[in-house]
Design a protein around this motif. Structure first.
Motif, PDB file in Angstrom:
ATOM      1  N   PHE A  77       5.301 -67.159  -3.057  1.00 42.98           N
ATOM      2  CA  PHE A  77       5.408 -65.709  -3.078  1.00 42.98           C
ATOM      3  C   PHE A  77       4.823 -65.084  -1.821  1.00 42.98           C
ATOM      4  CE2 PHE A  77       3.690 -61.517  -3.924  1.00 42.98           C
ATOM      5  CZ  PHE A  77       4.838 -60.877  -4.337  1.00 42.98           C
ATOM      6  N   ILE A  78       3.640 -65.519  -1.484  1.00 40.66           N
ATOM      7  CA  ILE A  78       2.987 -64.911  -0.323  1.00 40.66           C
ATOM      8  C   ILE A  78       3.819 -65.125   0.938  1.00 40.66           C
ATOM      9  CG2 ILE A  78       0.957 -65.009   1.166  1.00 40.66           C
ATOM     10  CD1 ILE A  78      -0.630 -65.786  -1.351  1.00 40.66           C
ATOM     11  N   LEU A  79       4.226 -66.368   1.118  1.00 39.98           N
ATOM     12  CA  LEU A  79       5.009 -66.645   2.320  1.00 39.98           C
ATOM     13  C   LEU A  79       6.351 -65.940   2.274  1.00 39.98           C
ATOM     14  CD1 LEU A  79       3.922 -70.291   2.618  1.00 39.98           C
ATOM     15  CD2 LEU A  79       3.977 -68.742   4.563  1.00 39.98           C
ATOM     16  N   GLY A  80       6.921 -65.896   1.054  1.00 39.56           N
ATOM     17  CA  GLY A  80       8.231 -65.256   0.912  1.00 39.56           C
ATOM     18  C   GLY A  80       8.163 -63.793   1.271  1.00 39.56           C
ATOM     19  N   ALA A  81       7.145 -63.137   0.738  1.00 36.20           N
ATOM     20  CA  ALA A  81       7.029 -61.710   1.012  1.00 36.20           C
ATOM     21  C   ALA A  81       6.755 -61.488   2.497  1.00 36.20           C
ATOM     22  CB  ALA A  81       5.907 -61.128   0.172  1.00 36.20           C
ATOM     23  N   PHE A  82       5.940 -62.364   3.054  1.00 38.13           N
ATOM     24  CA  PHE A  82       5.637 -62.297   4.475  1.00 38.13           C
ATOM     25  C   PHE A  82       6.928 -62.370   5.293  1.00 38.13           C
ATOM     26  CE2 PHE A  82       3.706 -64.379   8.332  1.00 38.13           C
ATOM     27  CZ  PHE A  82       2.886 -63.332   8.677  1.00 38.13           C
ATOM     28  N   SER A  83       7.773 -63.344   4.923  1.00 39.88           N
ATOM     29  CA  SER A  83       9.013 -63.506   5.679  1.00 39.88           C
ATOM     30  C   SER A  83       9.937 -62.330   5.445  1.00 39.88           C
ATOM     31  CB  SER A  83       9.695 -64.808   5.304  1.00 39.88           C
ATOM     32  OG  SER A  83      10.499 -64.625   4.176  1.00 39.88           O
ATOM     33  N   SER A  84       9.892 -61.748   4.229  1.00 44.15           N
ATOM     34  CA  SER A  84      10.726 -60.582   3.971  1.00 44.15           C
ATOM     35  C   SER A  84      10.372 -59.469   4.943  1.00 44.15           C
ATOM     36  CB  SER A  84      10.521 -60.069   2.542  1.00 44.15           C
ATOM     37  OG  SER A  84      10.942 -61.049   1.654  1.00 44.15           O
ATOM     38  N   GLY A  85       9.103 -59.369   5.233  1.00 41.51           N
ATOM     39  CA  GLY A  85       8.679 -58.369   6.194  1.00 41.51           C
ATOM     40  C   GLY A  85       9.376 -58.585   7.527  1.00 41.51           C
ATOM     41  N   PHE A  86       9.390 -59.816   7.990  1.00 44.52           N
ATOM     42  CA  PHE A  86      10.039 -60.099   9.272  1.00 44.52           C
ATOM     43  C   PHE A  86      11.527 -59.812   9.206  1.00 44.52           C
ATOM     44  CE2 PHE A  86       6.084 -62.249   9.869  1.00 44.52           C
ATOM     45  CZ  PHE A  86       5.846 -62.169  11.229  1.00 44.52           C
ATOM     46  N   LEU A  87      12.129 -60.268   8.095  1.00 45.63           N
ATOM     47  CA  LEU A  87      13.568 -60.051   7.922  1.00 45.63           C
ATOM     48  C   LEU A  87      13.878 -58.569   8.003  1.00 45.63           C
ATOM     49  CD1 LEU A  87      16.325 -61.340   7.110  1.00 45.63           C
ATOM     50  CD2 LEU A  87      15.701 -60.874   4.754  1.00 45.63           C
ATOM     51  N   LEU A  88      13.078 -57.836   7.267  1.00 47.81           N
ATOM     52  CA  LEU A  88      13.331 -56.407   7.193  1.00 47.81           C
ATOM     53  C   LEU A  88      13.113 -55.767   8.560  1.00 47.81           C
ATOM     54  CD1 LEU A  88      14.096 -54.285   5.181  1.00 47.81           C
ATOM     55  CD2 LEU A  88      11.684 -53.880   4.736  1.00 47.81           C
ATOM     56  N   LEU A  89      12.094 -56.219   9.248  1.00 47.08           N
ATOM     57  CA  LEU A  89      11.835 -55.679  10.577  1.00 47.08           C
ATOM     58  C   LEU A  89      13.029 -55.924  11.492  1.00 47.08           C
ATOM     59  CD1 LEU A  89       9.618 -54.271  12.226  1.00 47.08           C
ATOM     60  CD2 LEU A  89       8.917 -56.521  13.023  1.00 47.08           C
ATOM     61  N   GLY A  90      13.537 -57.156  11.382  1.00 49.30           N
ATOM     62  CA  GLY A  90      14.712 -57.483  12.190  1.00 49.30           C
ATOM     63  C   GLY A  90      15.871 -56.566  11.860  1.00 49.30           C
ATOM     64  N   MET A  91      16.061 -56.364  10.546  1.00 51.45           N
ATOM     65  CA  MET A  91      17.166 -55.505  10.150  1.00 51.45           C
ATOM     66  C   MET A  91      16.964 -54.097  10.694  1.00 51.45           C
ATOM     67  SD  MET A  91      17.839 -56.759   6.290  1.00 51.45           S
ATOM     68  CE  MET A  91      18.838 -58.179   5.959  1.00 51.45           C
ATOM     69  N   ALA A  92      15.720 -53.631  10.648  1.00 49.49           N
ATOM     70  CA  ALA A  92      15.443 -52.310  11.150  1.00 49.49           C
ATOM     71  C   ALA A  92      15.763 -52.232  12.639  1.00 49.49           C
ATOM     72  CB  ALA A  92      13.978 -51.973  10.907  1.00 49.49           C
ATOM     73  N   PHE A  93      15.418 -53.283  13.382  1.00 52.96           N
ATOM     74  CA  PHE A  93      15.709 -53.303  14.821  1.00 52.96           C
ATOM     75  C   PHE A  93      17.202 -53.233  15.069  1.00 52.96           C
ATOM     76  CE2 PHE A  93      11.641 -55.445  16.608  1.00 52.96           C
ATOM     77  CZ  PHE A  93      10.914 -54.352  16.191  1.00 52.96           C
ATOM     78  N   TYR A 148      18.369 -55.656  24.093  1.00 55.82           N
ATOM     79  CA  TYR A 148      17.055 -56.261  23.929  1.00 55.82           C
ATOM     80  C   TYR A 148      16.597 -56.124  22.484  1.00 55.82           C
ATOM     81  CZ  TYR A 148      12.654 -57.762  25.954  1.00 55.82           C
ATOM     82  OH  TYR A 148      11.552 -58.464  26.293  1.00 55.82           O
ATOM     83  N   LEU A 149      16.603 -54.887  22.006  1.00 59.86           N
ATOM     84  CA  LEU A 149      16.202 -54.614  20.630  1.00 59.86           C
ATOM     85  C   LEU A 149      17.106 -55.362  19.658  1.00 59.86           C
ATOM     86  CD1 LEU A 149      14.171 -52.844  19.141  1.00 59.86           C
ATOM     87  CD2 LEU A 149      15.932 -51.091  18.974  1.00 59.86           C
ATOM     88  N   MET A 150      18.378 -55.325  19.990  1.00 55.91           N
ATOM     89  CA  MET A 150      19.391 -55.977  19.156  1.00 55.91           C
ATOM     90  C   MET A 150      19.099 -57.471  18.995  1.00 55.91           C
ATOM     91  SD  MET A 150      22.471 -55.752  17.884  1.00 55.91           S
ATOM     92  CE  MET A 150      23.498 -57.055  17.291  1.00 55.91           C
ATOM     93  N   ASN A 151      18.828 -58.101  20.130  1.00 52.72           N
ATOM     94  CA  ASN A 151      18.599 -59.543  20.079  1.00 52.72           C
ATOM     95  C   ASN A 151      17.298 -59.885  19.376  1.00 52.72           C
ATOM     96  OD1 ASN A 151      20.797 -60.998  21.259  1.00 52.72           O
ATOM     97  ND2 ASN A 151      20.357 -59.847  23.128  1.00 52.72           N
ATOM     98  N   VAL A 152      16.283 -59.095  19.646  1.00 51.93           N
ATOM     99  CA  VAL A 152      15.014 -59.357  18.964  1.00 51.93           C
ATOM    100  C   VAL A 152      15.206 -59.177  17.459  1.00 51.93           C
ATOM    101  CG1 VAL A 152      12.654 -58.584  18.648  1.00 51.93           C
ATOM    102  CG2 VAL A 152      13.599 -58.771  20.945  1.00 51.93           C
ATOM    103  N   GLY A 153      15.925 -58.138  17.097  1.00 51.34           N
ATOM    104  CA  GLY A 153      16.196 -57.909  15.681  1.00 51.34           C
ATOM    105  C   GLY A 153      16.934 -59.083  15.062  1.00 51.34           C
ATOM    106  N   LEU A 154      17.925 -59.539  15.794  1.00 54.56           N
ATOM    107  CA  LEU A 154      18.710 -60.680  15.304  1.00 54.56           C
ATOM    108  C   LEU A 154      17.816 -61.894  15.121  1.00 54.56           C
ATOM    109  CD1 LEU A 154      21.600 -61.011  14.609  1.00 54.56           C
ATOM    110  CD2 LEU A 154      22.057 -61.817  16.918  1.00 54.56           C
ATOM    111  N   LEU A 155      16.945 -62.093  16.100  1.00 58.38           N
ATOM    112  CA  LEU A 155      16.047 -63.238  16.013  1.00 58.38           C
ATOM    113  C   LEU A 155      15.154 -63.130  14.777  1.00 58.38           C
ATOM    114  CD1 LEU A 155      15.134 -65.763  17.614  1.00 58.38           C
ATOM    115  CD2 LEU A 155      13.195 -64.390  18.313  1.00 58.38           C
ATOM    116  N   LEU A 156      14.655 -61.926  14.523  1.00 61.74           N
ATOM    117  CA  LEU A 156      13.787 -61.772  13.357  1.00 61.74           C
ATOM    118  C   LEU A 156      14.560 -61.997  12.065  1.00 61.74           C
ATOM    119  CD1 LEU A 156      11.596 -58.796  14.520  1.00 61.74           C
ATOM    120  CD2 LEU A 156      10.912 -61.160  14.200  1.00 61.74           C
ATOM    121  N   ILE A 157      15.810 -61.586  12.042  1.00 62.20           N
ATOM    122  CA  ILE A 157      16.642 -61.870  10.862  1.00 62.20           C
ATOM    123  C   ILE A 157      16.767 -63.376  10.689  1.00 62.20           C
ATOM    124  CG2 ILE A 157      18.965 -61.697   9.936  1.00 62.20           C
ATOM    125  CD1 ILE A 157      19.166 -58.957  11.163  1.00 62.20           C
ATOM    126  N   LEU A 158      16.993 -64.043  11.810  1.00 62.95           N
ATOM    127  CA  LEU A 158      17.109 -65.502  11.736  1.00 62.95           C
ATOM    128  C   LEU A 158      15.813 -66.115  11.225  1.00 62.95           C
ATOM    129  CD1 LEU A 158      19.029 -66.409  15.005  1.00 62.95           C
ATOM    130  CD2 LEU A 158      19.899 -66.048  12.701  1.00 62.95           C
TER     131      LEU A 158
END
Lengths: 106, 680, 519, 508
Positions: free
Chosen positions: D184-200, D221-231
């Protein structure tokens, strides 16, 4: 007054704080709160972006806000599940220190 | 006389059938069956061979040929399972079947009490079959089948009494020494095929005849030659003949591959007579005669052969001087006589070599069978020091031995006299007249060695007779009363061989002695003319030749007589002198001779032990440690250590997990950014 | 005739048979044994049928050119994964037919040999063995690289089980080693195959017809051999691809220094495993060289020939030396296999007709003679439960028939003329001598060394005094044991004395291949 | 904006709806039908299993109804079916989603089948288990179909929540709680990154539809970083190294059948979404080639590390967990290729086909683990498998088939899966090295896949252990998985073709 950039800085600061909290705190409850903080940081970014696009009068104007609403709903559900897991951990381990959860490794 | 060529195949096949019958059913069918099958089939072979011989003599053609089937045929390489019956084969064939039959007959008596009677006859028949294949083979490969086959039978028969480990060791030794020779043989065959494009004797000889200049490059002979095309033909032929000679040294027990033959005496005595005296061991000589034109093209090889032959003859004779085992004396004597034969070939006197093969087969078989009678009578006691005085109990055998000894010693008009004299004369001719008009020191040396050997031969043979039959009896008291003359077919075989040993010389009387009874001008050199093999001496007028011949004859007879006389004296009245020498001044010399010049030990120290040691070290060091331990085990260990490392990295702490996650993401981000910055 | 897919039937008879065996009751061992024997015997009969059909097909080309007589016969081209470009493509030619026959002949014999030796988990044993048989046949028949690879790997598992379940003390180590060792090679081979696939666009070895999905017409597509002939690979590519294929095959053969799995596998495997390992499995490696590595990458072959030849000579001598110092019979024979297979590799890498025909004959011969030696050792092991040479001696006095068989196998193994071993060895050496004289001479030393260790073994095993009392009451061969030894002996003499039919089967295909490679 | 739902909308969500309905039905049925008037978690509750399996069957059938997800690809013989964007671009009706959905549905059915007896033996057979499986299954199917960032995020979070709970389903078990908490902890943590990427990404393009990823943007730049965070977020879900840490612990703490479900279903839907993302990103060429390299690097690290770390595991669940990580690595290869999109747009098909194989072999393996462990964590150790083949030949056989398939041995569909993936990698040219690494990695993997076989067949059994034997569901599962693993090897033609057509439905 609040430009997109400054909103994003705040968002980034909040996100980093959240990450630090998750990484650095022992108490699972604090960790949970930090996780929520991360999500909310992103929400701020989303809303800021949405606002920025609204200013440009683009079709995607309010998607950011809608997204943020969805995230809030999801976060609520997540918190519920998270808390119940914390409860479970407390029952089984008599501890809510994340560092105690290390029986499984290797 | 009509002779159906397909009957040729029967000559080797009949004994083979004997082998199958005796091998499969012998134990169940009883001794009589075994004896009849075992003897009748070789005798039938003899009859067929004799008929073929008559047919060959009566016909114009050089040879009778029969192809059984196509054996191997791949691309340009074709070998048939085919037999040739020409003069040379005929002689060998008759010797093999004739003496073979006699020995089979003898064995019915000799092996009577043995529990593996059927097995013995099976092996003996198998040997005969292979030996016949060897001499009848139309090509090198069929010859090789026989060649290896007789080696196998030799192995089986030496180790016939396999309960005793020493016998098996002797058999194994024989096989392995032969294999070393075979290696040379095989390479020779490869070379022949490369040079002449065939392994068929007839085709090889056609190829040899077409050679006009031995210094021409090999490609002039065989344009399809894939390699060594620029090397001179002569060089290649030297290589071929040397390789084949290596094969011959193995089979015919020449230096350096002779030590197996004395050990081979572990087999039953008829085996020693048949295989290790009369037939198999002469197949090397046969090979050289068979490829005579080829060998004649390479004077270098002939020189080597002469040297090896002379040295072997002398060395074996020296060893024979001090042996106490009756069969060992005969064994070394065989080695020595085989040396003679090769000496003859080296001198270019092929017919003399073949002649000696034949007469040697007669008298050596006789001597072996005679010794068999002694051993049989003595209940398998072979040590001459425990004999003595047997003349009284075994007069017939004594007579046999005397005949054999006189024959081998070259006493005039016994068979051995003719053949040995011819050989010595060929040496004398080369040494003091020279084939090309020049006289070489090494030829004189070889002749000297051969002549010395003649004297030594006479000496140790008479010594053997003296120790066994004369003097006072040293026989164990328990045995004395049981000593008796052999019965059954044994005396018959001995008698026939004795007659042959006495009169066998008539086969190839030199022209010089044409005045002898039953001979005439037209009956000289019967064997040589029939087989078409070379004499050594050509290109010299008759008077000069006769002069040389007389000189040589007198020397050799003289030397032989000296040897006999010395033995007579030393083992009779001069006994004290001998003892004094043996225990005094000559002690070391005698010990060297007794220990066979330490050749077995040298082999052991120089080859066997280092090889075994090296193998063991390699096994431990290279195979187990380096390959299996370091390379295989090491790579597995490395992989597993990595696995263990990564497993340990999973610490179980959530913060560590999060950190891994975060750092991973960060690293990716950094790389990404640097890539983006780098690109744009 | 065209309608009978004899090759598929041949491959799948044992495999389907194994599947059917799964439904037998495990306790009814006799029934299972009989059924398995029946299946493998049926396979043998079918393979004879294949031989007949092959000869008939050859007979039609009696006067035809080499290409007609030497090419693949009874070709089957079935659909498997067309969207991937993989087809169930089988065929047989002179190179493979003898090996198929060897496999189908040995299989029932091996099952007979393990009639009593395998008392535990009989059903599983029979199933594993039949699967193994199917896999082995498949390897020899496959004309699609992927199918080849599939069968190549499929064999591994049952063999692994044979060693691991019914093996000796260190069976797990040996089985694991065998499996991983083989996988190292075969996975790299897979990579090379994929590369080749990408490069040429096909994995079919020979020309084949494919229905074009658009036009619905049958179009002839060139196979790898044709494609690479008209459009050869870059030299460096060839070297790499050859290396990958060769590594896999060299491990299987095995070529020095990749041989260390073999002694372990042999020693620990049950008799059946050892026999099939020595009899057929090792031949897969040399077969791979003939069928794939050499024809596909002529330049690579050229580059590696000195290495292969050199290593083979080293292997011949080294294997013989190792055999000399072993105390375990099976280990001794395992090392002798290293030595013998070196001859085969030499035969293949001289690339002329004599070498190849000799090599193939030698493959069969080695399968027979070494297989028989393992069978014989299995027989005494069954009675004495030891394989230490020093625990024997003087057996000839007690069990003469066994000893005769042992001597025959020994002689065959050391290449006595008139027995099978000689024919192949001689042709190989003669063929090698034409191209690389020193290699041939070096390899010939194996002839001597072979005699040394085999005769030493025979002496210590069969002859001499009967030292151990336990050996006094050994039973001689039973009729069942004779039953599976005699056919091998017959084949040994047949090949040794009258190899013509075998050579005639092999030669046209070999000529065809060799001519093409040397062109 | 008024929403007009058309038949395509219904057809698109039909499978998910059926699954969710099934989940609810199970939950309700569990309330009403009880033994002796009270809930007995030690009973088998086969009625729940039946409801679940029927629901799965229904959902599966729904894929093939006219205008269903797979109808076109299945029936129209090679021609990609007409795909439609539904729900205002939130979802897409296409064969690709259908194919993934099919795997998820089958996984749900098999998990249900195998769980009844196992959970009962543990005394933990509560209806929520099935409910969570089917509710999560619905979310997963939706994820496979999702085509905008919001639907992707919501689906991911929904399915994650069910899986977190399943991970800790054995409430009385310390390890269960530990695993769930970590997950759960790691999952939620990763959700944060995913969401951040999506926001980017949203920030860069102003759009949330996946198609926007292919569009040109003001701020790559933002686009690629966002994509990376989604990945990164997806990397977590599929367990790619270095985001894999949760996998072994979560699997070990989870019920064995749930672990199988997690391994298969989560991976299937995540990879489906991931492929949608990379295809969309790759096609427009906005995303930098660096993303491809990054993915390739992830694939390499995941394959190598997963396999190496699995080598010395003694707990079979952990071993399978690491093996799951390694398989994610293999599966990342077609993702890389799909991102690159050349030379053949069909390259992603390898992933789909491989997932089919992965479904069968993984569920098979975890089912055996469930059978053997029989309510005792100690029996998840390798030694517990000693001598299993003698006791339970069929179970051992099924395990062997699964393991060999995981190792990629021919004769099993796992081989075909690896073959397609590696073949595509070689064909791609620049990513040939991925095939090389993959092949080396699978070589290493052979060792640990063989270890249970060694234990089952080669070793003698230490103590006699009762296992869940006479449960029809478990046996049926094993029959289906092992038979399927072998049968698909021989007759994989239609499945492979379907996978190719499915991928064509998104690459065009």
């Amino acid at each position: 007054m609040f430009s997109l950039t400054s909103c994003l800085y705040i968002s980034a600061f909040l996100f980093s704080t959240g990450v630090y909290g998750v990484l650095g705190r022992r108490n699972i409850l604090v960790v949970l709160m930090s996780l929520e903080l991360m999500l909310n940081a992103v929400n701020l970014a989303l809303v800021a972006f949405g606002r920025a696009y609204a200013a440009q009068d683009l079709a995607a104007a309010h998607t950011g806000q809608i997204f943020a609403l969805m995230v809030i709903a999801v976060a609520a559900a997540e918190a519920a599940v998270g808390l119940s897991i914390v409860l479970l951990v407390w029952r089984r381990w008599q501890s809510i220190d994340v560092r105690d959860l290390c029986r499984m490794h290797g | 006389m009509d002779f159906n060529p397909s009957l040729l195949a029967l000559i080797p096949i009949l004994p083979l059938i004997g082998f199958v019958l005796n091998g499969c059913f012998g134990n169940r069918m009883g001794r009589q069956f075994v004896s009849i099958v075992g003897c009748a089939l070789p005798i039938t072979s003899f009859v067929i061979a004799f008929r073929a011989f008559q047919a060959l003599r009566g016909s114009e053609s050089e040879a009778i040929r029969h192809t059984l089937f196509e054996w191997i045929h791949v691309g340009s390489f074709q070998v048939d399972m085919a037999f040739t019956f020409d003069g040379l084969s005929a002689v060998m064939c008759l010797v093999v079947t004739g003496i073979g039959s006699l020995i089979h007959l003898y064995s019915t008596g000799y092996m009577r009490g043995d529990k593996s009677y059927a097995r013995f006859f099976a092996y003996l028949n198998l040997f005969t079959a292979f030996m016949l294949m060897l001499v009848l083979g139309d090509n090198l490969l069929v010859l090789f089948v026989g060649w290896e086959g007789v080696g196998l039978c030799s192995y089986l028969l030496i180790g016939f009494w396999h309960e005793d480990a020493a016998n098996c060791d002797a058999g194994r030794k024989a096989f392995i020494f032969n294999r070393v020779g075979d290696l040379g043989f095989l390479i020779g065959v490869f070379l022949i095929f490369t040079l002449f494009g065939s392994v068929n004797f007839a085709e090889i000889l056609v190829g040899v005849e077409s050679i006009s200049d031995v210094t021409a490059p090999a490609s002039s002979l065989n344009s399809a030659m894939p390699m060594w095309g620029t090397v001179a033909i002569g060089t290649l032929i030297t290589a071929i003949t040397l390789c084949l000679f290596v094969g011959a040294t193995g089979k015919s027990a020449q230096i350096p591959l002779f030590p197996w033959l004395p050990d081979a005496m572990a087999g039953p005595t008829p085996v020693s007579a048949l295989i290790h005296a009369a037939t198999m061991v002469t197949s090397g000589v046969y090979l050289c005669c068979r490829l005579m034109p080829l060998f004649s093209l390479s004077p270098q090889t002939l020189g080597v052969i002469a040297a090896i032959g002379a040295c072997t003859a002398l060395l074996a004779a020296l060893i024979a001087l001090s042996q106490t085992d009756i069969k060992k004396v005969l064994a070394y004597s065989t080695v020595s006589q085989l040396g003679y034969m090769f000496f003859a070939i080296g001198m270019g006197a092929y017919s003399a070599a073949l002649f000696h093969v034949v007469t040697h087969a007669f008298f050596k078989a006789l001597l072996f069978l005679g010794s068999g009678s002694v051993i049989h009578a003595m209940h398998h006691e072979q040590d001459m020091r425990k004999m003595g005085g047997l003349r009284r109990q075994l007069p017939f055998t004594h007579l046999i031995f005397i005949i054999g000894t006189l024959a081998i010693a070259g006493v005039p008009f016994f068979s051995g006299f003719f053949s040995k004299d011819e050989i010595l004369f060929s040496g004398f001719f080369a040494a003091f007249h020279g084939h090309d008009g020049h006289v070489h020191f090494q030829d004189q040396l070889f002749w000297g060695m051969a002549t010395l050997t003649a004297g030594l031969t006479a000496f140790y043979m008479l010594r053997m007779v003296a120790l066994t039959f004369w003097g006072k009896s040293n026989v164990d008291d328990k045995l004395v009363d049981h000593v008796h003359e052999p019965g059954g077919w044994m005396p018959f075989s001995l008698a026939v061989l004795a007659v042959l040993s006495v009169f066998g010389g008539i086969l190839n009387v030199p022209e010089l002695l044409h005045w002898l009874p039953f001979v005439g001008e037209e009956r000289t050199f019967l064997l040589g003319n029939f087989t078409g093999l070379h004499h050594a001496h050509t290109g010299i007028d008759l008077d000069a030749l006769h002069k040389l011949e007389w000189t040589s004859l007198i020397i050799s007879v003289g030397v032989g007589a000296t040897g006999l006389a010395a033995a007579w004296y030393l083992y009779g009245p001069g006994r004290a002198l001998l003892d004094g020498f043996v225990n005094g001044a000559g002690k070391k010399l005698v010990r060297i001779s007794e220990n066979k010049f330490y050749i077995d030990e040298v082999y052991q120290i120089l080859i066997v032990t280092p090889f075994q040691f090296a193998s063991y070290v390699m096994f431990i060091l290279i195979d187990r440690f380096l390959i299996d331990g370091v390379m295989v085990g090491g790579s597995a260990l490395v992989v597993r250590s990595f696995g263990e490392f990564f497993r340990r990295m999973q610490s179980g702490f959530v913060p560590a997990y999060l950190l891994t996650f975060g750092c991973g993401a960060l690293v990716l981000l950094f790389i990404m950014m640097s890539l983006l910055n780098g690109a744009g | 005739m065209e309608s009978v897919n004899i090759l598929s039937i041949l491959v799948f008879t044992p495999i389907v048979g194994a599947a059917l065996l799964a439904f037998f009751k495990p306790k009814n061992t006799a029934q299972v044994r009989h059924a398995a024997l029946a299946i493998s015997s049926l396979t043998f009969l079918l393979s004879l049928g294949m031989l007949w059909m092959y000869s008939t097909a050859m007979g039609q080309h009696e006067d035809g050119d080499l290409a007609a007589r030497g090419s693949m016969q009874l070709v089957e081209f079935g659909e498997w994964l067309p969207s991937l470009g993989v087809h169930f493509h089988l065929g047989v030619d002179g190179i493979s037919i003898l090996l198929v026959l060897l496999t189908t002949l040995l299989s029932p014999l091996i099952l007979l040999s393990s009639w009593k030796a395998i008392g535990d988990r009989v059903k599983e044993f029979q199933i594993a063995f039949l699967l193994l048989e199917g896999g082995m046949i498949g390897v020899f028949l496959a004309l699609d690289l992927v199918v080849f690879y599939v069968f190549w790997e499929v064999m591994l598992v049952p063999m692994y089980l044979l060693v691991g379940i019914w093996g000796g003390e260190r069976r797990i180590y040996a089985a694991m080693k065998f499996f991983i060792y083989t996988m190292v090679g075969s996975l790299l081979m897979l990579l090379a195959m994929l590369y080749l696939w990408w490069h040429t666009g096909t994995v079919q070895l020979i020309e084949h017809g494919i229905v074009n999905p658009e036009t619905g017409l049958l179009e002839m597509m060139p196979g790898l051999l044709e494609v690479l002939r008209t459009n050869p690979l870059e030299p460096t590519t060839q070297v790499w691809l050859f290396a990958a294929f060769a590594l896999s095959f060299a491990i299987k053969v095995p070529i020095f220094p990749l041989h260390t799995w073999l002694p372990d596998a042999h020693v620990e495997a049950p008799t059946a495993g050892s026999v099939v390992l020595a009899g057929v499995l090792l031949k897969m490696g040399t077969y791979g060289f003939i069928r794939l590595a050499i024809p596909l990458f002529p330049h690579g072959t050229e580059v590696f020939t000195p290495w292969m030849l050199g290593l083979s000579v080293v292997g011949i001598v080294f294997g013989a030396c190792m055999a000399l110092v072993q105390t375990d019979v099976k280990k001794l024979i395992a090392y002798s296999s290293v030595s013998h297979m070196g001859f085969v590799v030499i035969g293949l890498f001289v690339i002329n007709d004599l070498g190849w025909v000799g090599g193939i004959i030698q493959m069969v011969s080695h399968g027979l003679s070494t297989g028989m030696l393992f069978l014989l050792i299995g027989i005494v092991y069954e009675r004495r439960h030891t394989r230490e040479i020093s625990h024997f001696g003087g057996l000839a006095q007690v069990i003469p028939v066994f000893s005769v068989m042992f001597i025959i196998a020994t002689l065959s193994s050391i290449g006595l003329p008139g027995l099978n071993g000689f024919v192949g060895e001689f042709m190989i050496l003669l063929g090698a001598f034409r191209e690389h004289q020193w290699i041939a001479i070096g390899a010939s030393s194996g002839v001597v060394l072979g005699a040394v260790y085999m005769l030493t073994l025979a002496k210590r095993f069969l002859f001499g005094p009967l030292v151990h009392e336990e050996n006094r009451n050994l039973a001689d061969l039973s009729p069942r044991e004779l039953c599976y030894l005699v056919p091998i002996v017959v084949m040994m003499f047949w090949i040794g004395l009258y190899p013509k039919p075998f050579v005639e089967l092999i030669e046209p295909s070999v000529q065809l291949y060799v001519d093409t490679i040397n062109k | 904006m008024p929403i007009n739902l058309v038949s395509a909308d219904y057809a698109a969500i039909l499978p998910a709806v059926i699954l969710i309905a099934t989940g609810l039905a199970v939950l309700i049925a569990d309330l009403f039908v009880t033994d002796d008037g009270y809930d007995n978690p030690s009973s088998e509750k086969s009625h729940l299993v039946w409801i679940g399996v029927c629901g799965a069957a229904l959902a599966f059938a729904a894929l093939f109804v006219p205008s269903g997800l797979l109808f076109g690809a299945w029936s129209e013989n090679g021609v990609a079916s007409g795909s439609e964007v539904v729900f205002l671009g939130a979802l897409r009706l296409d064969a690709f989603g259908g194919f993934a959905a099919a795997i998820i549905i089958v996984a749900a059915g098999l998990t249900t089948l195998s769980s009844g007896g196992y959970l009962a033996a543990q005394g933990q057979n509560r209806g929520e288990f099935y409910g969570l499986v089917y509710l999560g299954g619905g979310a997963m199917v939706l994820l496979a179909q999702a085509t905008n960032l919001i639907s992707i995020f919501v689906a991911i979070e929904t399915l994650s929540l069910t899986v977190y709970v399943l991970a800790g389903f054995f409430r009385k078990w310390k390890l269960g709680a530990e695993g769930a908490a970590k997950y759960f902890i790691l999952g939620a943590f990763s959700s944060g990154f995913l969401l951040l990427g999506m926001a980017f990404v949203y920030g860069a393009t102003g759009e949330i539809s996946l198609a926007a990823l292919g569009k040109s943007t003001a701020d790559p730049y933002l686009m690629n970083v966002g994509l990376l965070l989604i990945l990164v977020g997806f990397g977590f879900k599929v367990g790619a190294v270095p985001f894999h840490s949760w996998v072994p612990d979560a699997y070990q703490g989870a019920p064995a059948t749930a672990a199988g479900w997690m391994a298969v279903a989560v991976k299937v839907c995540s990879f489906a979404a991931l492929i949608r993302v990379v295809v969309a990103a790759g096609q427009g060429g906005v995303a930098d080639a660096a993303i491809g390299k990054m993915l390739a690097a992830l694939a390499v690290v995941t394959m190598v590390l997963g396999n190496l770390a699995a080598l010395n595991q003694t707990n079979i669940k952990r071993m399978l967990a690491y093996s799951g990580i390694a398989h994610s690595g293999y599966l990342l290869i077609p993702v890389v290729l799909a991102f690159q999109g050349t030379p053949d747009p069909k390259v992603g098909a390898g992933a789909l086909f491989y997932l089919v194989a992965y479904l069968l072999m993984t569920i098979g393996a975890f089912t055996v683990v469930a059978m053997v462990s029989n309510g005792d964590t100690d029996r998840e150790e390798l030694e517990s498998y000693n001598g299993l083949a003698k006791r339970q030949p069929f179970v051992a056989f099924a395990m062997t088939v699964s393991l060999l398939s995981l190792a990629g041995m021919p004769g099993t569909v796992g081989f075909l899966g690896k073959l397609t993936i590696f073949k595509d990698a070689v064909y791609s040219g620049p990513y040939l090295y991925l095939a090389f690494v993959g092949i080396l990695a699978s070589l290493v993997s052979v060792y640990y896949y063989l270890r249970p076989i060694v234990a089952m067949y080669f070793r003698e059994e230490g103590e006699t252990i009762e296992i869940v034997e006479n449960n029809w569901g478990v046996k049926l599962t094993l029959v289906l998985t092992s038979f399927g693993t072998i049968a698909l090897f021989f007759c994989g033609k239609s499945v492979h073709e379907l996978s190719v057509r499915s991928i064509q439905s998104i690459t065009g």
